[in-house]
Design an enzyme around this catalytic site. Structure first.
Site, short mmCIF file in Angstrom:
data_model
loop_
_atom_site.label_atom_id
_atom_site.label_comp_id
_atom_site.label_asym_id
_atom_site.label_seq_id
_atom_site.Cartn_x
_atom_site.Cartn_y
_atom_site.Cartn_z
N LYS A 169 8.50 -5.84 11.51
CA LYS A 169 7.92 -5.31 10.29
C LYS A 169 8.95 -4.66 9.40
CE LYS A 169 4.40 -2.18 8.64
NZ LYS A 169 4.39 -0.74 8.78
N THR A 187 4.02 1.53 -1.03
CA THR A 187 4.72 1.67 -2.32
C THR A 187 3.76 2.18 -3.39
OG1 THR A 187 4.32 -0.62 -2.98
CG2 THR A 187 6.38 -0.18 -1.83
N PHE A 192 -3.66 -0.34 7.05
CA PHE A 192 -4.33 -1.64 6.97
C PHE A 192 -5.43 -1.64 5.90
CE2 PHE A 192 -2.56 -1.97 11.42
CZ PHE A 192 -1.55 -2.82 11.05
N LYS A 219 0.83 -1.21 0.00
CA LYS A 219 0.00 0.00 0.00
C LYS A 219 0.87 1.26 0.00
CE LYS A 219 -2.87 -0.53 3.15
NZ LYS A 219 -2.40 0.35 4.19
N PHE A 253 3.58 -9.40 -9.27
CA PHE A 253 4.77 -10.19 -8.96
C PHE A 253 5.10 -11.05 -10.17
CE2 PHE A 253 5.63 -9.86 -4.33
CZ PHE A 253 4.64 -8.96 -4.01
N ALA A 306 -3.54 1.92 12.51
CA ALA A 306 -4.93 1.87 12.06
C ALA A 306 -5.73 0.80 12.79
CB ALA A 306 -4.99 1.64 10.56
N ARG A 308 2.03 8.59 6.71
CA ARG A 308 2.28 8.62 8.15
C ARG A 308 3.77 8.46 8.44
NH1 ARG A 308 -1.08 3.79 10.08
NH2 ARG A 308 -0.52 3.13 7.99
N TRP A 348 7.30 -0.93 -7.92
CA TRP A 348 8.34 -1.45 -7.03
C TRP A 348 9.65 -1.62 -7.81
CZ3 TRP A 348 12.04 -4.92 -5.84
CH2 TRP A 348 12.40 -5.04 -4.49
#
Lengths: 556, 556
Positions: A105, A73, A301, A71, A381, A273, A94, A409
């Site tokens: 993470k 990226t 999220f 999200k 991907f 979130a 954020r 990406w």
């Protein structure tokens, strides 16, 4: 393959004053923090208030899975792609919390060629905003205990103190403590605990304040507990709000950084979130709208959790009306929602994709209830097959939703060009007709029920009598018009994090409610949700080290 | 009379790059934090290492009283005056802690016309160094409890964990807590507590590290507790030191600011002198010596406390040899040492001054034991009479010590011109012959005794058997060569804060010892000394507020 850190180090950043100038921010409005970060001063923000607003685009996602969706990226890639197309864009994100950096993470600055920089500085202390928030939170806590110590003139009931302490750290040992031990000079003892800073009401106040005056007034309105008669005691009753505002003054200026492709990004504020309201500061978003034709912002999220709060809390308070929403998904994550194990995600499985699309469908439907046009961004991907992608396109076509394949990406702005075109078209059409899910004047318990039914597709909510009484007491105290912030697992529409896909007919248990009167919303805690995370068995902190050149390794 | 804040606001500050350039620091070595603060990067610091050192001048004081002495203003005024005389000077100060700002002390940036600026920013978050130190301290704490939670592979005895948490806040309720409550997912419970950040060993490590490598190595050597067999467990055993060093990387760059008269000042690191070692960072002081002909630096509280630690700990570790010491006194404070109440200080009382001179005499004698020439700086108040001042001059003349009257508070550099002349003369003469009070190879208990007898003039020390055993265990573990940091009240040579003047023949009770193996010293806690202060009945925080122009009032 290069790591995010290697890609970031290979990029040449421009001095932040150049980025600012290109975004229409003069050098004298900048308060620099190093060479590549700056805060934007309040004088400039006041000066641009008369300008018209650009269009606001919300980037949100399907229910997150261990496969990752991308999200952040996508938010960055979309901003870069809009700029590449000649549309002045501003990215609003954020700030990362230190907690996850040392847990598992990793950072929160995007990845691959879609990153904001300098990533190590943004992920560690950045411009100190979270430290200021932690200090303000804990100054209030210290003043509360000091107030008890010196005689408790407000007659605050020590058993009914609701204000907790905070640290920006994953530290489960501080969740629940007894403080004030050690006798007369340190007591009285009482039960207490720490939340992670991103869950603090000060963070919410910070993110929802329109200016310094609003900040100070909201801090004064923070409830610290109640008296035996049930009446609330506020931060202003012990005169803590002025000093808290002083601690937050500089932090409240939005932070400007750049993407690896040189787009401007405002990175400011950062509530989680799941346990908080999940979006960056109102000040940053509103500033972005004055500077750019399109502001791309992310809510944390899934669309049910961060997305709903962005729309029902932030947009409601700040008077924002998004032009459209982008829902981020991946074939791999859809397969997980369709029942596939993480280790099996590289094998083609159109059936699993189709089953997992229930989750995406549900989020698209939900967002439309807010009157928003929706686009799906499918982060591609190499293992995705044409048949799997076709299944996504077909399902979305049935809903009349465009699917844009994204490869930002690996490809940067070029990889999000289709998405940018689609977003720009929707923004130009002004096809959105935004409205919040529920009106201000609905009873609090009904607001919780509406969210549970309309968004989480629960059959009903389970509200113990004590919780219902507490909601009634909030209404009696004059907080009945507040929106509701659901604290809930991010992994499922239900309160059970193992129920992926699109469960329905469940009952959402409301364990506890809290009145965040300074922030202006009621927190409803649904199921087991921790406001202070713990570290895993092998924290990522163990691999972090400084090289002899002073570079940080192991952070990402 | 103008307040410090009003004087500070009326001053026109120069951009920090101009201050840096005048001090010989090129713009590309600066990491700006706003317009008037900057960090100085490690490349530049490495580049200047081959240069010869300037002279180092220690500013210290008599035992502090409620009358105030003006040690920080004297440090600033002396630096300004040296610059005004054409001697390149650098002022090295500690960073203020947030705790006293919200308690009762007010800021720590000097006063009157002898201030460093911008005072509100320096006093609140400055460049975030203390927040980084707090985070590093608490990351280690979280990793310790996480280590217990996941099985305690090092076999750390939970009853023998010595590492405590930290906050930069006066918060007595956190002195002594039980953490880990709430059952299986948050436990096990254990006794714990918070110290104020300035008392943390991380602060000491930060201030004593020569560079980033040294910092990381020292952090690895921090003791977190011991096993049942008494062997120590170190931060490196749970792999916490790399992430701690990463958190501290940027903070370790010294901070450059300016005085109201435009002199450069390095304000970096800030342990309290009563509960910690009390001086600014080794990195800043050593950098100052490469840039200036005379570096003026302050040690906290009296010459017995901060002064002794500066000489025996900082100078020993950093290989520094001060040229002379300036002892700051006032007639009013001497009268308090002579038995006069604070309300009576404006009345002439030569007898009380004479009695109070015992305190000044003692500090002068003590400093000479280190081989240092001494000058007395007498900060003049309008209520001081000629006879009182003459009493001070006469007493010091008997010791062969020059007394310089100072009025830098009201007159800026001109008010410290005599002091600057005297200091420059001593520095030019190279009359100093610095040596620490005790050698490295003295047993730990004897080091404590030597300090107690030679500096505090105690008859002896009272060391309970458990404390003696602990000292022996430190020696057995290889820490026998460490110097000692006495944690003690600042108000008296004895452990009783009400015994002013020059008490002697007392017994100094050593209640507790701690091995700060990362910092490299043993802390000996003499009498009742809190490592976490509390807030007063009416905290100054209650008067702090933000005006509608965003200015902070009530902080000073």
């Amino acid at each position: 393959m290069l790591t995010d850190m290697e890609i970031a180090r290979a990029a040449t950043l421009r001095p932040i004053a150049q980025i600012a100038a290109a975004a229409g921010i003069p050098a004298d409005a900048l308060v620099p923090y190093g060479k590549y970060k700056a805060k934007i001063d309040f004088d400039f923000i006041r000066d641009v208030q008369a300008r018209p607003d650009g269009a606001l685009v919300l980037v949100t996602g399907i229910s997150p899975t261990a496969a990752g969706e991308g999200k952040t990226t996508t938010t960055i890639g979309l901003g870069d792609a809009l700029n590449a197309l000649g549309t002045r864009s501003m990215i609003c994100l954020r700030e990362p919390s230190l907690g996850p950096c040392f847990g598992m993470k990793g950072g929160a600055t995007g990845g691959g060629r879609a990153q904001v920089a300098p990533m190590d500085e943004i992920n560690l202390h950045f411009t100190g905003d979270f430290h200021a928030i932690t200090s303000a939170n804990n100054l209030l806590a210290a003043m509360i205990d000091n107030h008890l110590y010196w005689g408790n003139a407000t007659q605050l009931d020590p058993r009914r103190i609701t204000w907790r302490r905070a640290l920006d750290m994953n530290d489960r040992a501080l969740r629940s403590i007894v403080n004030g031990l050690g006798g007369t000079t340190s007591g009285p003892p009482r039960e207490d605990g720490f939340d992670i800073t991103v869950a603090s009401e000060v963070m919410a106040v910070f993110c929802l304040s329109r200016d310094l005056d609003d900040l100070q007034a909201r801090l004064g309105g923070v409830i610290i507990g109640s008296r035996r008669d049930g009446s609330f005691v506020y931060a202003r009753d012990i005169k803590a709000h002025g000093a808290m505002a002083a601690l937050l003054r500089d932090a409240l200026m939005p932070n400007l950084v750049q993407t690896l492709e040189g787009s401007p990004a405002l990175v400011h504020g950062g509530p989680f979130a799941n346990i908080a309201h999940g979006c960056n500061s109102v000040l940053a978003t509103r500033l972005g709208l004055k500077l750019a034709d399109i502001v791309v912002t992310e809510a944390g999220f899934g669309a049910d959790l961060g997305g709903e709060k962005f729309l029902d809390i932030k947009c409601r308070f700040a008077g924002l009306a998004p032009a459209c929403a982008v829902v981020v998904a991946t074939v791999r994550a859809l397969k997980m929602h369709g029942g596939v194990q993480k280790s099996e995600l590289s094998r083609e499985d159109v059936g699993a994709v189709t089953r997992g699309l229930d989750n995406l469908d549900r989020h698209v439907e939900n967002l439309r209830k807010f009157g928003l046009p929706v686009i799906v961004a499918l982060n591609r991907f190499t293992s995705d097959t044409d048949a799997e992608i076709a299944a996504v396109r077909d399902a979305m076509a049935r809903q009349g939703v465009e699917v844009c394949l994204c490869t930002h990406w690996s490809d940067g702005a070029a990889g999000a060009a289709d998405l940018a075109q689609a977003v720009r078209k929707l923004a130009d059409q002004k096809a959105g007709d935004f409205k919040p899910l529920y009106p201000d004047d609905m009873p609090l318990i009904d607001k919780i029920r509406v969210i549970a039914r309309e968004i989480y597709r629960a059959r009903d909510i389970d509200v113990p009598a004590t919780v219902a009484q507490r909601l009634a007491s909030y209404e009696k105290a004059g907080f009945g018009r507040a929106p509701v912030c659901i604290a809930k697992t991010q992994y499922s529409f239900s309160a059970d994090p193992t129920r992926l896909g699109a469960p329905e007919g469940h009952v959402l248990p409301i364990r506890q409610v809290r009145m965040s009167a300074g922030a202006g919303f009621v927190v409803a805690i649904a199921g087991d949700i921790m406001t202070m995370p713990g570290l895993p068995r092998v924290p990522s902190a163990e691999s972090i080290t400084l090289t002899d050149r002073g570079e940080i390794t192991g952070l990402f």
